[in-house]
Motif scaffolding. Structure first.
Motif, PDB file in Angstrom:
ATOM      1  N   ARG A  81       0.815  -1.216   0.000  1.00  0.00           N
ATOM      2  CA  ARG A  81       0.000   0.000   0.000  1.00  0.00           C
ATOM      3  C   ARG A  81       0.849   1.266   0.000  1.00  0.00           C
ATOM      4  NH1 ARG A  81      -5.293  -0.799   1.259  1.00  0.00           N
ATOM      5  NH2 ARG A  81      -5.431   1.282   0.346  1.00  0.00           N
ATOM      6  N   LEU A  82       2.152   1.124   0.117  1.00  0.00           N
ATOM      7  CA  LEU A  82       3.043   2.279   0.230  1.00  0.00           C
ATOM      8  C   LEU A  82       4.028   2.357  -0.928  1.00  0.00           C
ATOM      9  CD1 LEU A  82       3.822   2.058   4.066  1.00  0.00           C
ATOM     10  CD2 LEU A  82       2.136   3.504   2.938  1.00  0.00           C
ATOM     11  N   GLN A  83       3.683   1.737  -2.051  1.00  0.00           N
ATOM     12  CA  GLN A  83       4.573   1.818  -3.200  1.00  0.00           C
ATOM     13  C   GLN A  83       3.794   1.675  -4.492  1.00  0.00           C
ATOM     14  OE1 GLN A  83       7.139  -1.648  -3.987  1.00  0.00           O
ATOM     15  NE2 GLN A  83       6.247  -2.596  -2.157  1.00  0.00           N
ATOM     16  N   VAL A  84       4.302   2.374  -5.495  1.00  0.00           N
ATOM     17  CA  VAL A  84       3.867   2.244  -6.885  1.00  0.00           C
ATOM     18  C   VAL A  84       5.150   2.291  -7.710  1.00  0.00           C
ATOM     19  CG1 VAL A  84       1.585   3.298  -6.536  1.00  0.00           C
ATOM     20  CG2 VAL A  84       3.556   4.755  -7.080  1.00  0.00           C
ATOM     21  N   PRO A  85       5.090   1.989  -9.004  1.00  0.00           N
ATOM     22  CA  PRO A  85       6.336   1.988  -9.785  1.00  0.00           C
ATOM     23  C   PRO A  85       7.118   3.295  -9.734  1.00  0.00           C
ATOM     24  CG  PRO A  85       4.595   0.885 -11.000  1.00  0.00           C
ATOM     25  CD  PRO A  85       3.952   1.461  -9.769  1.00  0.00           C
ATOM     26  N   HIS A  86       6.418   4.421  -9.568  1.00  0.00           N
ATOM     27  CA  HIS A  86       7.103   5.714  -9.599  1.00  0.00           C
ATOM     28  C   HIS A  86       7.474   6.250  -8.223  1.00  0.00           C
ATOM     29  CE1 HIS A  86       5.186   5.614 -13.562  1.00  0.00           C
ATOM     30  NE2 HIS A  86       6.061   6.519 -13.953  1.00  0.00           N
ATOM     31  N   ALA A  87       7.009   5.631  -7.141  1.00  0.00           N
ATOM     32  CA  ALA A  87       7.203   6.243  -5.825  1.00  0.00           C
ATOM     33  C   ALA A  87       7.219   5.191  -4.720  1.00  0.00           C
ATOM     34  CB  ALA A  87       6.100   7.264  -5.549  1.00  0.00           C
ATOM     35  N   ARG A  88       7.873   5.556  -3.603  1.00  0.00           N
ATOM     36  CA  ARG A  88       7.867   4.766  -2.372  1.00  0.00           C
ATOM     37  C   ARG A  88       7.523   5.720  -1.232  1.00  0.00           C
ATOM     38  NH1 ARG A  88       8.225   1.825  -6.072  1.00  0.00           N
ATOM     39  NH2 ARG A  88       9.883   0.315  -6.543  1.00  0.00           N
ATOM     40  N   LEU A  89       6.885   5.197  -0.214  1.00  0.00           N
ATOM     41  CA  LEU A  89       6.491   6.011   0.934  1.00  0.00           C
ATOM     42  C   LEU A  89       7.065   5.447   2.229  1.00  0.00           C
ATOM     43  CD1 LEU A  89       2.674   6.657   0.272  1.00  0.00           C
ATOM     44  CD2 LEU A  89       4.622   8.050  -0.444  1.00  0.00           C
ATOM     45  N   ILE A  90       7.452   6.360   3.115  1.00  0.00           N
ATOM     46  CA  ILE A  90       7.777   6.033   4.512  1.00  0.00           C
ATOM     47  C   ILE A  90       6.896   6.928   5.365  1.00  0.00           C
ATOM     48  CG2 ILE A  90       9.539   5.953   6.301  1.00  0.00           C
ATOM     49  CD1 ILE A  90      11.644   5.723   4.103  1.00  0.00           C
ATOM     50  N   ARG A  91       6.163   6.331   6.280  1.00  0.00           N
ATOM     51  CA  ARG A  91       5.211   7.088   7.089  1.00  0.00           C
ATOM     52  C   ARG A  91       5.641   7.065   8.550  1.00  0.00           C
ATOM     53  NH1 ARG A  91      -1.381   6.115   7.460  1.00  0.00           N
ATOM     54  NH2 ARG A  91      -1.806   7.870   8.867  1.00  0.00           N
ATOM     55  N   LEU A  92       5.831   8.227   9.113  1.00  0.00           N
ATOM     56  CA  LEU A  92       6.162   8.369  10.526  1.00  0.00           C
ATOM     57  C   LEU A  92       4.906   8.771  11.281  1.00  0.00           C
ATOM     58  CD1 LEU A  92       9.488  10.421  10.225  1.00  0.00           C
ATOM     59  CD2 LEU A  92       9.152   7.960   9.974  1.00  0.00           C
ATOM     60  N   GLN A  93       4.464   7.943  12.208  1.00  0.00           N
ATOM     61  CA  GLN A  93       3.306   8.272  13.023  1.00  0.00           C
ATOM     62  C   GLN A  93       3.779   8.946  14.306  1.00  0.00           C
ATOM     63  OE1 GLN A  93       1.485   4.308  13.287  1.00  0.00           O
ATOM     64  NE2 GLN A  93      -0.067   4.958  11.821  1.00  0.00           N
ATOM     65  N   LEU A  94       3.172  10.080  14.640  1.00  0.00           N
ATOM     66  CA  LEU A  94       3.581  10.889  15.791  1.00  0.00           C
ATOM     67  C   LEU A  94       2.460  10.972  16.810  1.00  0.00           C
ATOM     68  CD1 LEU A  94       5.269  13.874  13.904  1.00  0.00           C
ATOM     69  CD2 LEU A  94       6.285  11.691  14.547  1.00  0.00           C
ATOM     70  N   GLU A  95       2.843  11.146  18.077  1.00  0.00           N
ATOM     71  CA  GLU A  95       1.850  11.289  19.130  1.00  0.00           C
ATOM     72  C   GLU A  95       1.463  12.743  19.356  1.00  0.00           C
ATOM     73  OE1 GLU A  95       3.643   9.583  22.536  1.00  0.00           O
ATOM     74  OE2 GLU A  95       5.118  11.193  22.816  1.00  0.00           O
ATOM     75  N   THR A  96       2.127  13.670  18.674  1.00  0.00           N
ATOM     76  CA  THR A  96       1.836  15.095  18.834  1.00  0.00           C
ATOM     77  C   THR A  96       0.779  15.538  17.839  1.00  0.00           C
ATOM     78  OG1 THR A  96       3.693  15.553  17.365  1.00  0.00           O
ATOM     79  CG2 THR A  96       4.103  15.698  19.738  1.00  0.00           C
ATOM     80  N   GLU A  97       0.075  16.633  18.187  1.00  0.00           N
ATOM     81  CA  GLU A  97      -0.888  17.211  17.257  1.00  0.00           C
ATOM     82  C   GLU A  97      -0.159  17.786  16.058  1.00  0.00           C
ATOM     83  OE1 GLU A  97      -3.986  16.884  17.538  1.00  0.00           O
ATOM     84  OE2 GLU A  97      -4.343  16.376  19.626  1.00  0.00           O
TER      85      GLU A  97
END
Length: 919
Positions: free
Chosen positions: A243-259
């Motif tokens: 769910r975090l990649q397509v041929p043109h892009a990759r994603l890294i998601r940082l989840q934070l506890e702050t607003e």
């Protein structure tokens, strides 16, 4: 010999005391500056930020957020940063993937360090933690992350070992593989697993023999910017990576506890940008040029918004002082007359800011329902521009009157009369602004509620400075303050452009009035339409060069923005139910929600990613050899699903269920908001439907779109409420000061007309300037513009009319009006230019970086500007210019002439004219 009349009016008594004890006044203000400067905390240390956090607690999105905090106290992600690694027009190469892996391994290791640091903060100092505790969970996660980091390191170095520089000195992050082995060895040793620990330590020493000399323990590392990290999700994760990649892009998601707009996100974003820069330097050259690595997401946008606000404050302060310096130098051409207002307003800014900071700090550490004072990052912009603008105006009027009085009287008497005669106008002018801004206290939205009174308090300090410190300085400097000009003792003459203009205004009042109103009605009519055409899109407030804005555009090109901003629905049953039954009820609700318009995906415990919209049909076809079967098994124990959809806190165990609904479209769009409202209404209907599995349950909806819906609702209500309150408050002050009801009503009408005209012109200008990027005026603009224009816009009318009332004693009403226009025209114009210049300085973040770049003063920067501040600064400056050069010059004199044409004199005598005025 006759004794002179003794003036016992308060204004005269104040003037006499200030002039008599001028040295005490100077010493008192010097002491106030030193004390506030020494003991007041910095503005940034006590400033709050964000928008959604200051909505009323009874709104659905706020109640939903508070419930999520209680139900998921340790694992609730309040914002995120999404790192987009992509090429715009071509697919990613294998080398691109390994550059992305370089970033992912660093972040995974950082997350492991944070987990260990948090365990130590909870009291862990070694040994096996108690099972089922938060410490055990953190340490288990740290072990998994370090193992993943070592594995990623091995893959990375195997691919890129030949192109990496071998000459770099070791740092706490490089070589990463040695650091990962060393940290894992330390953790295993503290857990008592000495055999495995020795193996990892040997591996670390084999890679870097002297690692122990320069690598500090985890608790001594610079982890503060990263302590809000809850999770690192990447395309490299076998469970969720698809769910975090397509041929043109990759994603890294940082989840934070702050607003999303927490001030700590500034440090997190800056640390992340430094990390990205390190990756590009370390391994970026190992692939083809053109690979983009950009942070976006709610926390990145919020952090850059705060950075942009910080830059806007700096630019505003610098250019406010420069513009005032230039205008004062042009008006007076006397060094000391330029210096006196700058010293006075500088003292006012320092003292007022310090006083507010002390009070806000006290309120923060000693919370009380009867005293709750808060300041925000952007509040300082208003404090600076209004204090410098209004304060300089007060000084200019005092200096102008002093010059006029000094032509006919000794210096001490001139100083006393100048202050006493200007004081009523200053008080009337300041009270309209203070009470107008003070009406924001009645707003429900927290930012409005606190910002208005804070600015009003600072303006009172500025008024006090101008009525005490400024005249004390002028008296102490003596007539030399006008050097190189000289004060000639002669009557003031009525001549020049303002004298001619006053004759024209009084000869053709109807023509002037009708033509003036018609000219303003055209843009005002457009302004009434565009007043509610505002945008709540936070990302749209950032300029195009902002990295988070560019990252968002890249994200939207390859992924659905709604995927990263789902709407969270929380349902709480009145009584506990078995988990199996709760799961069954959620499963059926999921199928029903999929049928609603605008729903793209529904995430539940059985389908954490929303991968299977067909539900049971897809699942029944899935056998052991199906490629998705193993992924579903992995997801059950993944952090994104574990203790996420069902609460395990005692209060909500077996009662609370959560689903995330992905809505099609941009979370900030009106169409998306309509779908969320329909979703909330439909689920609410299930709770009152007899026989429904959710009958009697409580429903809460949270998320970005839900918060935008509530923010829009509460601010629109505040706009109506505050507008009425401001108009009434300012009208009452005008009636008390001027004692003429019809004139006061007309003055209110003129500023309302100029307000709507300003809105219309501003909308046209920025629609033309932004073109296709124009989303509408910032949602905060209408209210702040209205309050400040209605309050501040009356200043020059008050100055003019009070002078008319004073001059009326010396002759008829017509000559009084002409003398007032002639004698105040130049100084009111100068004051208007000063006030407009201070407001226009709020736009400096839009043009100064560009100017500095094209002139070679600085290099291109990704520093963003805030469209909202630029728009508001332009609108306020424009509104003040309309009031100065149009309303005060044409509409007010023509109206006074028409009303009083059939009267031989003004019906009321000014209460603040002393017997010495005819001398």
């Amino acid at each position: 010999m006759m004794r002179p009349n003794v003036d016992t009016r308060p204004a005269h008594r104040l003037a006499s005391l200030v002039i008599r004890y001028w040295y005490i006044v100077l010493a008192a203000w010097l002491l106030a500056i030193v004390v506030t400067r020494s003991f007041a905390p910095s503005w940034n240390a006590i400033a709050y930020d964000g928008d959604f956090e200051y909505l009323p607690a009874d709104l659905p999105s706020v109640a939903g957020g508070h419930l999520l905090d209680q139900a998921f106290p340790d694992e609730r992600s309040r914002s995120d940063i999404i790192i987009v690694i992509a090429r715009e027009h071509e697919t990613l190469t294998e080398s691109d993937d390994y550059v992305a892996l370089d970033l992912q391994r660093r972040l995974t290791h950082r997350m492991a360090e944070v987990s260990i640091a948090k365990a130590k903060q909870l009291g862990w100092s070694g040994g096996v933690p108690a099972p089922g505790t938060r410490v055990e969970e953190l340490l288990q996660r740290a072990r998994q992350l370090l193992t993943q980091s070592i594995d990623a390191d091995a893959r990375f170095y195997e691919k890129f070992v030949d192109c990496l520089s071998q000459d770099d000195l070791p740092t706490p992050t490089e070589p990463r593989m040695a650091v990962a082995y060393w940290d894992n060895a330390d953790l295993l040793q503290e857990l008592g697993e000495t055999d495995v620990s020795a193996s990892d330590r040997e591996a670390a020493l084999g890679l870097l023999p002297d690692i122990a000399k320069w690598l500090p323990p985890i608790e001594d590392r610079e982890l503060a910017p990263w302590m809000s990290l809850l999770n690192v999700l990447s395309w490299d994760d076998p469970a969720i990576g698809h769910r975090l990649q397509v041929p043109h892009a990759r994603l890294i998601r940082l989840q934070l506890e702050t607003e999303l707009a927490a001030t700590s996100n500034i440090a997190t974003l800056e640390a992340l940008e430094q990390l990205i820069e390190n990756v590009q330097r370390f391994s970026g050259h190992c692939t083809q040029p053109g690979l983009k690595i950009l942070p976006t997401g709610s926390a990145a946008i919020g952090g850059q918004t705060l950075i942009a606000a910080r830059n806007a404050i700096r630019y505003t302060e610098i250019f406010t002082v420069l513009m005032i310096l230039v205008i004062l130098a042009f008006v007076y051409r006397a060094p000391l007359l330029v210096l006196v207002p700058l010293i006075s307003i500088g003292a006012a800014v320092v003292t007022a800011s310090g006083l507010v900071a002390v009070l806000a700090d006290f309120a923060r550490h000693h919370p009380s329902p009867w005293f709750d004072l808060r300041v925000f990052t952007t509040s300082r912009i208003f404090v600076v521009v209004i204090l410098f603008g209004a304060g300089t105006d007060y000084c200019l009027f005092l200096i102008s009157r002093l010059r006029e009085e000094a032509r006919r009287r000794p210096w001490r008497r001139a100083c006393e009369l100048a202050l006493s005669r200007v004081t009523p106008a200053l008080l009337g002018s300041a009270l309209t602004t203070v009470l107008g801004l003070g009406m924001l206290w009645f707003a429900k939205f927290g930012k409005y509620h606190h910002t208005g009174p804070v600015i009003a308090l600072c303006l009172l300090v500025g008024l006090l400075v101008c009525m005490t410190l400024t005249p004390a300085l002028l008296f102490a400097l003596g007539p030399r303050v006008f050097w190189p000009s000289r004060i000639r003792h002669q009557p003031a003459r009525q001549a020049g452009i303002w004298g001619a203009l006053s004759l024209t205004m009084t000869r053709y009042p109807w023509t002037t009035l009708i033509a003036g109103i018609v000219l303003l009605l055209i843009p005002a009519a457009y302004g009434t339409v565009k007043e509610r055409d505002v945008t709540y899109d936070m990302s749209g407030q950032l300029s195009q060069q902002a990295s988070s804005r560019r990252g968002l555009e890249l994200l939207a090109k390859y992924f659905s923005i709604g995927e990263s901003n789902p709407t969270t629905v929380v349902l709480v049953q009145p009584q506990p139910r078995p988990r199996q039954q709760m799961s069954k009820d959620v499963k059926q609700l999921r199928e029903d929600v999929y049928a609603l318009e605008g729903v793209k995906a529904v995430r539940t415990a059985g389908d954490p990613l929303g991968d299977y919209p067909l539900g049971d049909k897809r699942k029944k076809r899935m056998g052991l050899l199906d490629p998705n079967a193993w992924r579903r098994r992995l997801l059950r124990e993944h952090p994104i699903a574990k203790r996420y959809f069902f609460s395990e806190t005692p209060q909500y165990a077996e009662r609370l269920a959560r689903i995330d609904v992905v809505i099609k479209g941009d979370p900030f769009e009106a169409e998306t908001a309509a779908h969320v409202v329909a979703l909330r209404n439909w689920i609410q209907k299930q709770t009152v439907t007899e026989g429904s599995a959710w009958e009697g349950a409580e429903v809460f909806v949270a998320g970005t779109t839900a918060s935008i819906i509530d923010l829009r609702r509460v601010t629109l209500r505040d706009n109506q409420r505050i507008k009425i309150a401001v108009v009434v408050a300012v009208l009452l002050v005008l009636i008390v000061v001027l004692r003429r009801v019809m004139l006061s009503l007309y003055l209110i009408f003129t500023v309302l007309l100029s307000y709507y005209a300003t809105v219309g012109i501003t909308a046209v200008v920025f629609r033309w300037f932004y073109g296709d990027q124009y989303l509408g005026l910032d949602w905060k603009l209408p209210l702040f513009l209205f309050v400040i224009l209605v309050a501040v816009g009356q200043d020059y009318n008050v100055y003019l009319v009070t002078r008319v009332l004073e001059e009326q004693k010396r002759g008829g009403w017509l000559s009084a009006l002409r003398r007032a226009i002639s004698r105040t025209g130049g100084i009111i114009t100068a004051c208007g230019l000063v006030m407009a210049a201070t407001f226009f300085s709020m736009t400096a973040s839009a043009w100064f970086p560009w100017l500095a770049q094209i002139t070679g003063w600085s290099q291109p920067s990704s520093t963003a500007m805030l469209h909202g501040i630029v728009q508001l600064g332009f609108a306020l400056g424009l509104g003040v210019l309309l009031d100065t050069f149009f309303v005060r010059t044409f509409l007010v004199p023509s109206f006074i002439t028409i009303v009083d044409r059939h009267k031989k004199k003004l019906p009321l005598r000014s209460s603040f004219v002393d017997d010495d005025s005819s001398q």
